[in-house]
Design a protein around this motif. Sequence first.
Motif, PDB file in Angstrom:
ATOM      1  N   GLU A   1       0.845  -1.205   0.000  1.00 44.37           N
ATOM      2  CA  GLU A   1       0.000   0.000   0.000  1.00 44.37           C
ATOM      3  C   GLU A   1       0.876   1.250   0.000  1.00 44.37           C
ATOM      4  O   GLU A   1       0.472   2.301  -0.492  1.00 44.37           O
ATOM      5  CB  GLU A   1      -0.910   0.021   1.219  1.00 44.37           C
ATOM      6  CG  GLU A   1      -1.991  -1.035   1.246  1.00 44.37           C
ATOM      7  CD  GLU A   1      -2.826  -0.988   2.503  1.00 44.37           C
ATOM      8  OE1 GLU A   1      -3.887  -1.613   2.525  1.00 44.37           O
ATOM      9  OE2 GLU A   1      -2.408  -0.319   3.478  1.00 44.37           O
ATOM     10  N   ILE A   2       2.052   1.113   0.572  1.00 47.01           N
ATOM     11  CA  ILE A   2       3.008   2.229   0.599  1.00 47.01           C
ATOM     12  C   ILE A   2       3.674   2.310  -0.769  1.00 47.01           C
ATOM     13  O   ILE A   2       4.199   1.301  -1.269  1.00 47.01           O
ATOM     14  CB  ILE A   2       4.086   1.997   1.677  1.00 47.01           C
ATOM     15  CG1 ILE A   2       3.445   1.684   3.020  1.00 47.01           C
ATOM     16  CG2 ILE A   2       5.008   3.209   1.777  1.00 47.01           C
ATOM     17  CD1 ILE A   2       4.438   1.148   4.042  1.00 47.01           C
ATOM     18  N   PRO A   3       3.668   3.444  -1.419  1.00 42.81           N
ATOM     19  CA  PRO A   3       4.317   3.556  -2.736  1.00 42.81           C
ATOM     20  C   PRO A   3       5.790   3.147  -2.654  1.00 42.81           C
ATOM     21  O   PRO A   3       6.451   3.357  -1.621  1.00 42.81           O
ATOM     22  CB  PRO A   3       4.164   5.041  -3.078  1.00 42.81           C
ATOM     23  CG  PRO A   3       3.018   5.523  -2.246  1.00 42.81           C
ATOM     24  CD  PRO A   3       3.049   4.720  -0.989  1.00 42.81           C
ATOM     25  N   LEU A   4       6.283   2.561  -3.732  1.00 38.67           N
ATOM     26  CA  LEU A   4       7.672   2.106  -3.754  1.00 38.67           C
ATOM     27  C   LEU A   4       8.639   3.229  -3.416  1.00 38.67           C
ATOM     28  O   LEU A   4       9.603   3.031  -2.670  1.00 38.67           O
ATOM     29  CB  LEU A   4       8.007   1.510  -5.130  1.00 38.67           C
ATOM     30  CG  LEU A   4       9.459   1.065  -5.330  1.00 38.67           C
ATOM     31  CD1 LEU A   4       9.840  -0.011  -4.327  1.00 38.67           C
ATOM     32  CD2 LEU A   4       9.687   0.586  -6.763  1.00 38.67           C
ATOM     33  N   VAL A   5       8.403   4.431  -3.948  1.00 38.55           N
ATOM     34  CA  VAL A   5       9.335   5.535  -3.676  1.00 38.55           C
ATOM     35  C   VAL A   5       9.328   5.896  -2.195  1.00 38.55           C
ATOM     36  O   VAL A   5      10.351   6.309  -1.644  1.00 38.55           O
ATOM     37  CB  VAL A   5       9.013   6.765  -4.547  1.00 38.55           C
ATOM     38  CG1 VAL A   5       9.324   6.485  -6.002  1.00 38.55           C
ATOM     39  CG2 VAL A   5       7.558   7.213  -4.384  1.00 38.55           C
ATOM     40  N   GLY A   6       8.184   5.740  -1.533  1.00 43.40           N
ATOM     41  CA  GLY A   6       8.130   5.982  -0.096  1.00 43.40           C
ATOM     42  C   GLY A   6       8.908   4.937   0.668  1.00 43.40           C
ATOM     43  O   GLY A   6       9.620   5.248   1.642  1.00 43.40           O
ATOM     44  N   ARG A   7       8.819   3.674   0.236  1.00 46.18           N
ATOM     45  CA  ARG A   7       9.552   2.593   0.893  1.00 46.18           C
ATOM     46  C   ARG A   7      11.060   2.743   0.691  1.00 46.18           C
ATOM     47  O   ARG A   7      11.857   2.470   1.594  1.00 46.18           O
ATOM     48  CB  ARG A   7       9.083   1.255   0.340  1.00 46.18           C
ATOM     49  CG  ARG A   7       7.688   0.841   0.808  1.00 46.18           C
ATOM     50  CD  ARG A   7       7.276  -0.471   0.182  1.00 46.18           C
ATOM     51  NE  ARG A   7       6.496  -0.272  -1.041  1.00 46.18           N
ATOM     52  CZ  ARG A   7       6.524  -1.076  -2.078  1.00 46.18           C
ATOM     53  NH1 ARG A   7       7.327  -2.133  -2.102  1.00 46.18           N
ATOM     54  NH2 ARG A   7       5.765  -0.840  -3.126  1.00 46.18           N
ATOM     55  N   ILE A   8      11.447   3.181  -0.514  1.00 48.29           N
ATOM     56  CA  ILE A   8      12.872   3.395  -0.797  1.00 48.29           C
ATOM     57  C   ILE A   8      13.423   4.528   0.067  1.00 48.29           C
ATOM     58  O   ILE A   8      14.475   4.408   0.707  1.00 48.29           O
ATOM     59  CB  ILE A   8      13.074   3.708  -2.289  1.00 48.29           C
ATOM     60  CG1 ILE A   8      12.854   2.447  -3.128  1.00 48.29           C
ATOM     61  CG2 ILE A   8      14.462   4.284  -2.551  1.00 48.29           C
ATOM     62  CD1 ILE A   8      12.850   2.701  -4.631  1.00 48.29           C
ATOM     63  N   CYS A   9      12.707   5.639   0.084  1.00 42.62           N
ATOM     64  CA  CYS A   9      13.194   6.806   0.830  1.00 42.62           C
ATOM     65  C   CYS A   9      13.207   6.550   2.336  1.00 42.62           C
ATOM     66  O   CYS A   9      14.031   7.124   3.050  1.00 42.62           O
ATOM     67  CB  CYS A   9      12.320   8.022   0.511  1.00 42.62           C
ATOM     68  SG  CYS A   9      12.574   8.650  -1.162  1.00 42.62           S
ATOM     69  N   ALA A  10      12.313   5.686   2.818  1.00 40.04           N
ATOM     70  CA  ALA A  10      12.320   5.350   4.240  1.00 40.04           C
ATOM     71  C   ALA A  10      13.649   4.725   4.630  1.00 40.04           C
ATOM     72  O   ALA A  10      14.261   5.080   5.653  1.00 40.04           O
ATOM     73  CB  ALA A  10      11.169   4.395   4.551  1.00 40.04           C
ATOM     74  N   VAL A  11      14.143   3.788   3.837  1.00 39.83           N
ATOM     75  CA  VAL A  11      15.419   3.132   4.123  1.00 39.83           C
ATOM     76  C   VAL A  11      16.577   4.114   3.996  1.00 39.83           C
ATOM     77  O   VAL A  11      17.441   4.209   4.886  1.00 39.83           O
ATOM     78  CB  VAL A  11      15.624   1.924   3.182  1.00 39.83           C
ATOM     79  CG1 VAL A  11      17.041   1.364   3.313  1.00 39.83           C
ATOM     80  CG2 VAL A  11      14.591   0.840   3.471  1.00 39.83           C
ATOM     81  N   ALA A  12      16.608   4.864   2.897  1.00 34.87           N
ATOM     82  CA  ALA A  12      17.703   5.814   2.684  1.00 34.87           C
ATOM     83  C   ALA A  12      17.719   6.895   3.756  1.00 34.87           C
ATOM     84  O   ALA A  12      18.786   7.272   4.274  1.00 34.87           O
ATOM     85  CB  ALA A  12      17.572   6.443   1.296  1.00 34.87           C
TER      86      ALA A  12
END
Length: 373
Positions: A289-300
Amino acid sequence: MSASERVFDVSGSTILVVDDEPINLEMLERMLVSGGYREVVTTEDPREVEPLVEQHRPDLLLLDLTMPYRDGFQVIEALKARYPGPCDLPPILVLATQQGEEFRHRALEMGARDYVTKPFDRIELLMRVRNLLEVRNSIKVLRDEKRVLESMVVERTREIHDTRLQVVRRLGLAAEYRDNETGMHIVRMSKISELLGRALGMQEEALDLLLNASPMHDIGKIGIPDHVLLKPGKLDEHEFELVKTHAIIGADILSGDDSELMTMAREIALTHHERWDGTGYPHGLQGEEIPLVGRICAVADVFDALTSTRPYKQGWLREDAVEYLRSGAGSQFDPTVVDAFMGRLDEVYAICDEYQDSTGIDDDLLALAEESL
């Protein structure tokens, strides 16, 4: 010179005349020259047509039908095969002695633009030549103007894109300066995000958007009071709830612009604190449900935030931050994104080494932060 003047000034047009009778060629050339046309090319051999068209790029072709080696129909077929585009082939005015309609119909059906029979009426021939050249010239003018307009659109689009990038970069830096003296966090975070996006198979256009949209992830911090944002100790429950509103504030700041860049920036600002297990904020999104770009930026973002020294904390060792990400895979973070991060640790560390924080803010450092995004 205006477009209309260019349309009607056909005296400089190049005309190619093909006829196997020398006397016909001489007569046609005299007619055309007396009509004001300065560039007249002639040939008796239909086998020379393609090389002459390639060499002179004529604006009009006067073509006899009955000739040795190849008749006019075969010449038209050869030209159409070589110049398939509708604007590539010059208009063809067929010259023939045949009076039968079948010849005229066949020539016109094959692509000839007009048809006159021998012997020629000088006035009629010149009028037909002029009409065809004016149409040809009109098409060229319109095509040139279309190219100019397309070029202007491209340039204007580039200017708008560049302006948006400047807004993104400067607002991102403004937000970062609230709790980081150099603003290099957003450079590292955006480059790590791009690195992870590439590892996860994002296309180049999307990667460019990610690189330039991710610096806006914490723009909402502008709306958080300093006494909360810069508090050196642990936040109480009320203060933490106040900090959490920066995701909504950021999305609101970035709303009202439907460009791809601002749309992705808004999506990142709103979702980079969501958690894979659904316990994040502001909306408690879960999994994909979380957009991929949101998931990527969360880690970074988390990795660089943990390893960065802020006024209210010391930075973690990189190894400890990596272990934190590993332990949070499947709960706080998308495990696929964490796997991509672990597979590129050397590149992540290289980014961190290249864009280190420094004490104080100066013009050179600001330029470095902006140029790096």
